[in-house]
Design a protein around this motif. Sequence first.
Motif, PDB file in Angstrom:
ATOM      1  N   PRO A  99      30.554  69.507  12.136  1.00 23.48           N
ATOM      2  CA  PRO A  99      30.387  68.047  12.166  1.00 23.48           C
ATOM      3  C   PRO A  99      30.961  67.494  13.474  1.00 23.48           C
ATOM      4  N   THR A 100      30.240  66.565  14.081  1.00 25.92           N
ATOM      5  CA  THR A 100      30.686  66.058  15.377  1.00 25.92           C
ATOM      6  C   THR A 100      32.011  65.309  15.281  1.00 25.92           C
ATOM      7  N   ASP A 101      32.316  64.707  14.117  1.00 26.61           N
ATOM      8  CA  ASP A 101      33.562  63.954  14.031  1.00 26.61           C
ATOM      9  C   ASP A 101      34.785  64.858  13.841  1.00 26.61           C
ATOM     10  N   GLN A 102      34.591  66.174  13.886  1.00 26.96           N
ATOM     11  CA  GLN A 102      35.728  67.103  13.902  1.00 26.96           C
ATOM     12  C   GLN A 102      36.026  67.614  15.305  1.00 26.96           C
ATOM     13  N   LEU A 103      35.367  67.000  16.296  1.00 31.84           N
ATOM     14  CA  LEU A 103      35.529  67.409  17.688  1.00 31.84           C
ATOM     15  C   LEU A 103      36.024  66.249  18.537  1.00 31.84           C
ATOM     16  N   ALA A 104      36.672  66.596  19.645  1.00 37.25           N
ATOM     17  CA  ALA A 104      37.168  65.592  20.594  1.00 37.25           C
ATOM     18  C   ALA A 104      36.954  66.122  22.000  1.00 37.25           C
ATOM     19  N   ALA A 105      37.002  65.208  22.963  1.00 34.66           N
ATOM     20  CA  ALA A 105      36.902  65.614  24.356  1.00 34.66           C
ATOM     21  C   ALA A 105      38.161  66.366  24.762  1.00 34.66           C
ATOM     22  N   PRO A 106      38.047  67.401  25.586  1.00 30.07           N
ATOM     23  CA  PRO A 106      39.246  68.087  26.065  1.00 30.07           C
ATOM     24  C   PRO A 106      40.127  67.128  26.858  1.00 30.07           C
ATOM     25  N   ALA A 107      41.415  67.165  26.604  1.00 30.07           N
ATOM     26  CA  ALA A 107      42.343  66.285  27.321  1.00 30.07           C
ATOM     27  C   ALA A 107      42.716  66.920  28.648  1.00 30.07           C
ATOM     28  N   ALA A 108      42.921  66.077  29.650  1.00 31.44           N
ATOM     29  CA  ALA A 108      43.358  66.549  30.962  1.00 31.44           C
ATOM     30  C   ALA A 108      44.876  66.689  30.944  1.00 31.44           C
ATOM     31  N   LEU A 109      45.356  67.803  30.435  1.00 30.76           N
ATOM     32  CA  LEU A 109      46.792  68.035  30.316  1.00 30.76           C
ATOM     33  C   LEU A 109      47.252  69.041  31.360  1.00 30.76           C
ATOM     34  N   PRO A 110      48.491  68.936  31.802  1.00 27.99           N
ATOM     35  CA  PRO A 110      49.007  69.967  32.698  1.00 27.99           C
ATOM     36  C   PRO A 110      49.075  71.302  31.967  1.00 27.99           C
ATOM     37  N   SER A 111      48.807  72.380  32.686  1.00 28.82           N
ATOM     38  CA  SER A 111      48.896  73.708  32.072  1.00 28.82           C
ATOM     39  C   SER A 111      50.340  73.986  31.703  1.00 28.82           C
ATOM     40  N   PRO A 112      50.622  74.232  30.425  1.00 26.17           N
ATOM     41  CA  PRO A 112      52.014  74.426  30.015  1.00 26.17           C
ATOM     42  C   PRO A 112      52.555  75.767  30.500  1.00 26.17           C
ATOM     43  N   THR A 113      53.777  75.759  30.948  1.00 25.02           N
ATOM     44  CA  THR A 113      54.427  77.017  31.315  1.00 25.02           C
ATOM     45  C   THR A 113      55.047  77.670  30.096  1.00 25.02           C
ATOM     46  N   ASP A 114      55.150  76.926  29.000  1.00 21.21           N
ATOM     47  CA  ASP A 114      55.762  77.451  27.785  1.00 21.21           C
ATOM     48  C   ASP A 114      54.946  77.040  26.564  1.00 21.21           C
ATOM     49  N   PRO A 115      53.681  77.497  26.455  1.00 22.74           N
ATOM     50  CA  PRO A 115      52.868  77.122  25.302  1.00 22.74           C
ATOM     51  C   PRO A 115      53.513  77.592  24.005  1.00 22.74           C
ATOM     52  N   LEU A 116      53.219  76.857  22.952  1.00 19.90           N
ATOM     53  CA  LEU A 116      53.784  77.138  21.645  1.00 19.90           C
ATOM     54  C   LEU A 116      52.691  77.619  20.695  1.00 19.90           C
ATOM     55  N   VAL A 117      53.105  78.303  19.643  1.00 22.69           N
ATOM     56  CA  VAL A 117      52.181  78.685  18.583  1.00 22.69           C
ATOM     57  C   VAL A 117      52.871  78.417  17.248  1.00 22.69           C
ATOM     58  N   VAL A 118      52.110  77.952  16.281  1.00 22.63           N
ATOM     59  CA  VAL A 118      52.668  77.674  14.960  1.00 22.63           C
ATOM     60  C   VAL A 118      53.000  79.000  14.274  1.00 22.63           C
ATOM     61  N   ASP A 119      54.248  79.128  13.843  1.00 19.63           N
ATOM     62  CA  ASP A 119      54.695  80.334  13.138  1.00 19.63           C
ATOM     63  C   ASP A 119      54.865  80.073  11.649  1.00 19.63           C
ATOM     64  N   ALA A 120      54.967  78.805  11.238  1.00 20.66           N
ATOM     65  CA  ALA A 120      54.994  78.485   9.814  1.00 20.66           C
ATOM     66  C   ALA A 120      53.625  78.752   9.216  1.00 20.66           C
ATOM     67  N   THR A 121      53.593  79.094   7.936  1.00 21.21           N
ATOM     68  CA  THR A 121      52.304  79.295   7.286  1.00 21.21           C
ATOM     69  C   THR A 121      51.478  78.019   7.335  1.00 21.21           C
ATOM     70  N   VAL A 122      52.095  76.895   7.032  1.00 19.07           N
ATOM     71  CA  VAL A 122      51.454  75.582   7.112  1.00 19.07           C
ATOM     72  C   VAL A 122      52.519  74.572   7.539  1.00 19.07           C
ATOM     73  N   THR A 123      52.143  73.644   8.393  1.00 16.48           N
ATOM     74  CA  THR A 123      53.038  72.563   8.791  1.00 16.48           C
ATOM     75  C   THR A 123      52.210  71.287   8.946  1.00 16.48           C
ATOM     76  N   ALA A 124      52.829  70.227   9.461  1.00 13.98           N
ATOM     77  CA  ALA A 124      52.133  68.951   9.661  1.00 13.98           C
ATOM     78  C   ALA A 124      52.622  68.320  10.949  1.00 13.98           C
ATOM     79  N   LEU A 125      51.762  67.536  11.579  1.00 15.97           N
ATOM     80  CA  LEU A 125      52.127  66.759  12.750  1.00 15.97           C
ATOM     81  C   LEU A 125      52.358  65.310  12.340  1.00 15.97           C
ATOM     82  N   HIS A 126      53.479  64.746  12.806  1.00 14.68           N
ATOM     83  CA  HIS A 126      53.926  63.414  12.408  1.00 14.68           C
ATOM     84  C   HIS A 126      53.836  62.443  13.582  1.00 14.68           C
ATOM     85  N   ALA A 127      53.737  61.147  13.261  1.00 10.81           N
ATOM     86  CA  ALA A 127      53.694  60.115  14.300  1.00 10.81           C
ATOM     87  C   ALA A 127      54.995  60.064  15.081  1.00 10.81           C
TER      88      ALA A 127
END
Length: 306
Positions: A99-127
């Motif tokens: 579905p198109t509403d599950q997609l977004a334009a790629p953001a112009a972000l700086p390339s992270p020198t320390d990218p992260l990965v989720v290690d919890a089985t499930v988590t949430a992002l908060h405001a």
Amino acid sequence: MELRADHRAVVRVPVATLWSRPEAVRPVDAPALGPKPDTVAWIAGMDTDQQVGDCVLSQLLLGEEVLVTEVRPDGWARVVAVDQAAARLDPHGYPGWLPTDQLAAPAALPSPTDPLVVDATVTALHATPHGDVRLPGVVLGTRLTPAGPAVDGWRPVYAPGHPEPLWLPDRDTVPLPGDPPTPDAALGVADRLRDVVYVWGGMSPAGIDCSGLVHLAWRRFGVRLPRDAGDQAAATTPVELGAERVGDLYFFARPNRPIHHVGIVTAPPGPGDDRRMLHACYQRRRVLEERLPDDRTATLVGVRRV
């Protein structure tokens, strides 16, 4: 955003299901559609036959990149998931429909020198730290771009479709490793998904299939294996049967048929045909660790190492 063919986009929802075609979607699939899909409710609402329907191809995680190849006016886009290799289907990645509403334009972000990965089985992002949940259901193996250092145990990260950084507990993330994982480490990730329900095409802790389990276990460490079992076999190194080690992969196929199943070796082989593996089992409809039953041993066609 306005999607256009031959442009890139990113997944803006925690888990997006990749469909064989829009017309294959069933009424029971409604919770997996729309701008706020509920993967847990979707899987809970299906019976065991619906959980293995061939309308689902794979799943994509928050921030995963796709190449858009077609956009329909009814809200569907044909895409190629570029982080899920599928050489037999498309040289650029795994093709399917979102579905198109599950997609977004790629953001112009700086390339992270320390990218992260989720290690919890499930988590949430908060405001904000301890604030309202903006994105529930962010799952293991999701790659995140940090938006700054952790503050009082909370980490700000960028999320597609959200202009301001969102926050999650810092304990739920780890730095993306620079080196390949040890076999025990990858097996340990897969083992945390023991008893997860089997869902054809699934690749989340809500429901998963055999090759999705393997893909997700190594993805947690930044290793991008292909999506399907046959392609995983082609992308890994053959090992002589009997010389397998914990963390190697068993592959299965019926006579004169392509590979249809994969499992992770959990113990050195014993006398005779005494072998054990962890796998998402179609017959028993869950992730489990077991001694290979006779029917599995009869279709075992090889061992490979990541």
